[in-house]
Every structure is written in structure tokens, then in C-alpha cells.
Scaffold this active site. Sequence first.
Site, PDB file in Angstrom:
ATOM      1  N   CYS A  44      11.910  12.337   8.880  1.00 43.77           N
ATOM      2  CA  CYS A  44      11.293  12.265   7.554  1.00 43.77           C
ATOM      3  C   CYS A  44      11.953  11.118   6.797  1.00 43.77           C
ATOM      4  CB  CYS A  44      11.440  13.526   6.742  1.00 43.77           C
ATOM      5  SG  CYS A  44      10.791  14.991   7.509  1.00 43.77           S
ATOM      6  N   ARG A  58      10.232   7.019  10.801  1.00 42.68           N
ATOM      7  CA  ARG A  58      10.991   8.277  10.771  1.00 42.68           C
ATOM      8  C   ARG A  58      10.091   9.500  10.927  1.00 42.68           C
ATOM      9  NH1 ARG A  58      16.203   7.464   8.784  1.00 42.68           N
ATOM     10  NH2 ARG A  58      16.420   9.659   8.300  1.00 42.68           N
ATOM     11  N   TRP A 113       7.975  14.411   9.155  1.00 43.97           N
ATOM     12  CA  TRP A 113       7.910  14.796  10.570  1.00 43.97           C
ATOM     13  C   TRP A 113       8.139  16.314  10.542  1.00 43.97           C
ATOM     14  CZ3 TRP A 113      10.835  17.225  14.326  1.00 43.97           C
ATOM     15  CH2 TRP A 113      10.449  17.010  15.649  1.00 43.97           C
ATOM     16  N   ASN A 158      14.767  15.828   3.254  1.00 43.29           N
ATOM     17  CA  ASN A 158      14.918  15.594   4.698  1.00 43.29           C
ATOM     18  C   ASN A 158      15.894  16.626   5.217  1.00 43.29           C
ATOM     19  OD1 ASN A 158      13.529  13.255   4.656  1.00 43.29           O
ATOM     20  ND2 ASN A 158      15.275  11.923   5.039  1.00 43.29           N
ATOM     21  N   GLY A 159      15.696  17.101   6.420  1.00 43.98           N
ATOM     22  CA  GLY A 159      16.676  18.022   7.007  1.00 43.98           C
ATOM     23  C   GLY A 159      16.078  19.401   7.188  1.00 43.98           C
ATOM     24  N   GLU A 169      14.885   5.423  32.326  1.00 49.49           N
ATOM     25  CA  GLU A 169      14.497   4.723  31.106  1.00 49.49           C
ATOM     26  C   GLU A 169      13.078   4.144  31.224  1.00 49.49           C
ATOM     27  OE1 GLU A 169      15.343   4.705  28.204  1.00 49.49           O
ATOM     28  OE2 GLU A 169      14.506   2.909  27.328  1.00 49.49           O
ATOM     29  N   LYS A 216       9.984   5.256  28.800  1.00 48.19           N
ATOM     30  CA  LYS A 216       9.187   4.306  28.012  1.00 48.19           C
ATOM     31  C   LYS A 216       7.703   4.576  28.228  1.00 48.19           C
ATOM     32  CE  LYS A 216      11.312   3.152  25.695  1.00 48.19           C
ATOM     33  NZ  LYS A 216      12.702   3.400  25.487  1.00 48.19           N
ATOM     34  N   GLU A 276       6.604   7.924  26.588  1.00 49.02           N
ATOM     35  CA  GLU A 276       6.625   7.888  25.123  1.00 49.02           C
ATOM     36  C   GLU A 276       5.402   7.231  24.519  1.00 49.02           C
ATOM     37  OE1 GLU A 276      10.692   7.270  22.899  1.00 49.02           O
ATOM     38  OE2 GLU A 276      10.488   5.829  24.509  1.00 49.02           O
ATOM     39  N   HIS A 305      13.880  15.854  48.840  1.00 48.76           N
ATOM     40  CA  HIS A 305      14.354  17.220  48.582  1.00 48.76           C
ATOM     41  C   HIS A 305      13.391  17.981  47.669  1.00 48.76           C
ATOM     42  CE1 HIS A 305      18.060  16.453  50.689  1.00 48.76           C
ATOM     43  NE2 HIS A 305      18.134  15.293  50.049  1.00 48.76           N
ATOM     44  N   LYS A 351      11.723   7.985  14.979  1.00 47.90           N
ATOM     45  CA  LYS A 351      12.779   7.089  15.476  1.00 47.90           C
ATOM     46  C   LYS A 351      14.159   7.712  15.340  1.00 47.90           C
ATOM     47  CE  LYS A 351      14.056   2.685  16.486  1.00 47.90           C
ATOM     48  NZ  LYS A 351      13.794   2.596  17.922  1.00 47.90           N
TER      49      LYS A 351
HETATM   50  O1  M6R Z   1      19.261   6.814  17.496  1.00 45.77           O
HETATM   51  P1  M6R Z   1      19.614   7.362  18.854  1.00 45.77           P
HETATM   52  O2  M6R Z   1      19.891   6.311  19.841  1.00 45.77           O
HETATM   53  O3  M6R Z   1      20.733   8.365  18.782  1.00 45.77           O
HETATM   54  O4  M6R Z   1      18.320   8.136  19.299  1.00 45.77           O
HETATM   55  C1  M6R Z   1      18.296   8.857  20.499  1.00 45.77           C
HETATM   56  C2  M6R Z   1      16.877   9.089  20.968  1.00 45.77           C
HETATM   57  O5  M6R Z   1      16.171   9.852  20.045  1.00 45.77           O
HETATM   58  C3  M6R Z   1      16.123   7.775  21.221  1.00 45.77           C
HETATM   59  O6  M6R Z   1      16.805   6.970  22.130  1.00 45.77           O
HETATM   60  C4  M6R Z   1      14.727   8.055  21.761  1.00 45.77           C
HETATM   61  O7  M6R Z   1      14.809   8.575  23.049  1.00 45.77           O
HETATM   62  C5  M6R Z   1      13.896   6.777  21.704  1.00 45.77           C
HETATM   63  N1  M6R Z   1      12.637   7.056  21.099  1.00 45.77           N
HETATM   64  C6  M6R Z   1      13.617   6.202  23.024  1.00 45.77           C
HETATM   65  O8  M6R Z   1      12.707   5.161  23.013  1.00 45.77           O
END
Ligand code: M6R
Length: 613
Positions: A2, A27, A77, A103-104, A486, A490, A493, A509, A608
Site C-alpha cells: 500500500c 506498492r 494492496w 499501511n500495515g 529466478e 520472472k 510473475e 526423481h 513491489k
Molecule cells: O524488497 P525485497 O528484495 O526484500 O523483496 C523481496 C521479494 O518480494 C521480491 O524480490 C519479489 O520476489 C520480486 N517481485 C521479484 O521480481
Amino acid sequence: MCGIVGYIGKKPVVEVLIDGLRKLEYRGYDSSGIAINAGGKIKIYKAEGKLQNLVDVLTKHTEETKTAKIGIGHIRWATHGAPTEINAHPHTCTCGKLVIVHNGIIENFKELKEELIKKGCSFRSQTDTETVAHLIAQEFAQTKDLTQAVRLATKKIQGAYALGVMHQDLPGMLVATKRNAPLLVGIGEGEFFIASDVPAIIEHTKKALYLNDNEVVTLTTEMKLIDAENKKVTPKIEVLPWEPVALSKMGYKHFMLKEIHEQPDVIRNVLSGKLYNIDEPISLKEVKLTKETLKNLHRIQVIACGTSLHAAMVGKYLIEEFCSIPVDVEASSEYIYRKNVTDKNTLVIGVSQSGETADTLTAIKQSKEKGSHILIITNRPDSTMAREADSLVPVSAGIEVSVAATKSYTAQLISFYLLALYMAEVKGSLDEKTLVELKKELIVLPQKLEMILSNKEQIQKCAKAYANHKDFIYIARGINFATALEGALKLKEISYINATGYPAGELKHGPIAMLDETMPVLSILMQGKVYEKLLSNAEEAKARNAKLIALTNSSDKKLDELFDFIIKIPEVDEIFSPVIAAVPLQLLAYYIAEFLGKDVDQPRNLAKSVTVE
Ligand code: M6R
């Protein structure tokens, strides 16, 4: 998660709030709203969905909003309550005069809500936030002082919050506070801003105050700061290290594509000032690990989430390889709910782009209590995690707007190379010749990334050919297992295609059962010790009719026969291949998502900065 923004000053407040919320859209973006004081009345405007929907609502009310000079805004969010208009912030007390954005998560909101209902408060939404509006209003009814009402009410709250609060009867006052959620106050000429992150205010001012937990700031024509016990606090004003230009797409279609292209320069930036000359030691000014501390270390624990966790996995490999110190890597969300056997002979490294991820922050605090040295690798040296650190490695990637992490990942990787080499130098665990060779390779990585970025057509072709597949498997071994994870993350996501990364040796396995002609298997086939092994694993997949893609830096002719598609990248020592391999996988995910018409920079359900557990 948020985003909060607030303003008091002479500018048209709606413009400031909407502009600020636009910068905080990363956010969360499932609903938004603002509250202003217009002509002595609180007016609230909300909309479900993207911020543009709120902008559309506001265009119908320009007459009534144009003179307002104070307001608060929020982009959500959802945690408690669906992302509907009624649950969108701001929320008010029963009479509607007191209004807040939050927020929170308020952990004890159910108990508080029951008490407040008994006292006659009527609730409109399903959010935890609304409880806080009623709670502050109750205190305000007693004290007639908004600052004190906020201070006293928040003492009853358990959980995390950043709050912006206004009252209809106090049209020249904005109050804000926080606990375990970020909030800063921007200081302009005769104006103040509040925001949950720098981008929301950087176009207006570079002067800011970061609130500490439980401090309450009151903004009128001046700024007053108190702590939880009502003691006056002298504000520590800082100069923000950001440039407004970083928030522009600079002609690229998406922030993600721009950020992918920034990587060569980002790496140069990370290296500059830390690796001056290959014959000189690495300089990490904010790392306070002495030879003595390193000698006494029993082990290192690295904690992180998501993409940062993948960087941590590469980091483990490097530290073990260069320094021979055992390293464990764990997801922060797992680390915090088991017996913590950390001690003063354990170095705990937290990795986070934002420096605000709730799980990582909690994990850091837990290990700090056990006496461990805390080293933080973060892109935000102004973040809460950085403030908790004993040692800091700033990754210097610049602000990353796209939700999918790209340049922050490669910058984290480079930071791990620097840290592992630095530790090896302090500990004396690598000989001079090897150190020089490694540094030589490190400084030419940006040129290699430039070669990849100028040869994107092969990746676009691959994206087009495979975009309509429902599932993907990424395989790799050794240091590139993290690259497989990774790359798959990507793709998931931003395209919503089911993609999984496996250590290639694990395929037989279990996962091999899924292979047939509908399944693309992407092998991260880098020259080095596991090259032949991985090739055999790819053969096994071929024998099950899987479609084979290779991401490789090898010119081996037998690959042409085995693979259906080959993405060729420059040669590099295996130890540095995670940096080189990450970029084409980012591009592949980007082009597939773009080809499928997905919302690349703001993928569904994500945010994010994940500031809730
Ligand atoms: O800000 P951070 O690196 O601690 O965030 C961790 C994850 O939320 C962040 O890396 C997330 O997986 C990204 N959206 C990946 O693209």
C-alpha cells in the site's frame, strides 16, 4: 505494501496526491482513494481498480476540489477485506469528520472492533484500518488534541502501521505516525508531505525526515515531533539521494525493459568506488568485519525473499568458494518461525531490494537480539533494514519501479561478488593471482551484458515461438540453479505461465513424469564443471519428447542437433555466469508477457514492497 501520500501547503492538493500515488503504484494497485478538506468539509473520493479509475472519478469533481490545500491519499494492496470501493482508504470515524489512511496490519483489530461497536461506533468496511479511525476519534473526543489522540490510540494497537490523519475541524493540520512500516515527511517551502516512499515526493523536495517507530509528527505551518511518551524530539532532516529523472520510462515501453537495459551501467556503478584497481583490495567502507570477527565465524546465514533469495543462493556459492565458510540460505518467512540457533559467532546477511520486506526485517531483528553481526545488502540505504545494520553493502541500482526485480538482482549479485572477494582478502583465503583474475573478469561483465542487449532478436524470436505454452521447466546445476529459479520466477510473475526451476539432476526423481511434447525445458548450459552433466539431463528430457531450449555460452556443435532453440550468450568464467545468464531470462519473460499483452510493470496480485508478513 500500500502507498500513503499526504500534503499540506499551497499547491492544488489533488494534483499532488494523484501524482504521489502514481509514483507509489508499484506498492499495490487494487483500489485507491483520497480525502481532502474542501471549504471546511471532508470530501472523500475512491475507486476500485487502477489509479486511473480514481482520476476519472475526480475529473467529475474539479470544481469542489480545486481550492483544497490539505489531503491524504492511499493506494491499496488488499489484506483485510476485498479490493472494493467501500474497503478502499481513506476510512473515517462514525461522524465522518476524522479521516485516516493506513499501511500495515492491525493484528488486534477484532478485539478493538468489538469494544468500539459496544461504544456505539458504526463500521462500514471489512478493513482492519477502520478500527483505527474510530479509536483515534474516541481519543480525540476526550483530548480535543489530534496529536495526542493519535499518540494515545496507537498505544492500543498491535501490529504494523504507517498512518496519515486529518480532522475536519482542524483544516490546517496533518498528523502522521508509524510502527514497523515506512513513512517519511518531505519538507518543502511552506509545505509538508508525508509518503511511504521517496518517489512520491522527490519531484517536490529532497529534504526529508524519516519517522522512527512510535514518533508522531504534527504538520501545520511548522513541524512538531514527539515520541510515544510525549517527549519533544528534534527532527533529523536528511537529504534524499534520488533524482526525479529515475522515475521516467525514458522512451521505453515499460519500466521493466528500461531497467533491464540499465544493467551494464548499474554494474559499473556498483563496482565504482569499491573496486578501483585490480591490484588493490576491494573497498567496502560500511562493512565492519575485522579479520578477528571473520576468524571467529562458525557460519553465515543469509536470509531473503523472492528474487533476493535467489541472489542469496548465488552468494552462498561464492562465499563458500572464496572464503571456505559454511553458508546457509533460507527464506525469511521460514527462518522466523523455528528455533533460532544464531549466535555471536554467526554472521547474518539480510538481502532486500526495498530494505522493508516484513519477513526479512523480522528475521534480522531476531538474530540481532541473539548477538549476531547483521550485514544488510540493500538497494535502499535509507531503509529500515539499513538502519538496523551493523554492516551495509549498498547495491546502488537506482530506484526500481517495475514490480519484477531485474537490475536490483544483478546489482545484488555483483554486491555478493564484491563481498565474497572482500572477505577472502581480509581472511587471506585466496591467493593474489586468483584475486586479480577474478577482479579482471568482474570488471568486463558490463560489456558482456551490452553484447546480450544488442542481440535481443534471438530472444524475441524464442518468446514468440513459446509464448503460448502453459508450462515451462528451467533446469541448471551448481551456481546456476538459482538462475533457473529466478528465470522461472520472472516468467511466472509477469506472464502468469506456470514455470518451475529444478536442479537438473533432480529431474529424474519426479518432475520427468511431466515431460512430453507440450513441455518446453530450458537448460542454462554454461561452460564449466557441470556442463556435460547438464547436457545429459537435457538428453533425458529430449528422450521424453520435451521441447528443448538452451541458454548457452558454448559453441559446441552437438547442441544444434539436440536443442529446438538456442539462445547464445558471451563466454564467461562459470563463476560469473549467473550475471550473464540472468539478463536473457529477464528478456525472455518480458517479451513473452508483452507478446501476451500482460500488464508487465504491474502484474496482478503483486506489490513491489511486501511490508506485511
Ligand atoms: O524488497 P525485497 O528484495 O526484500 O523483496 C523481496 C521479494 O518480494 C521480491 O524480490 C519479489 O520476489 C520480486 N517481485 C521479484 O521480481
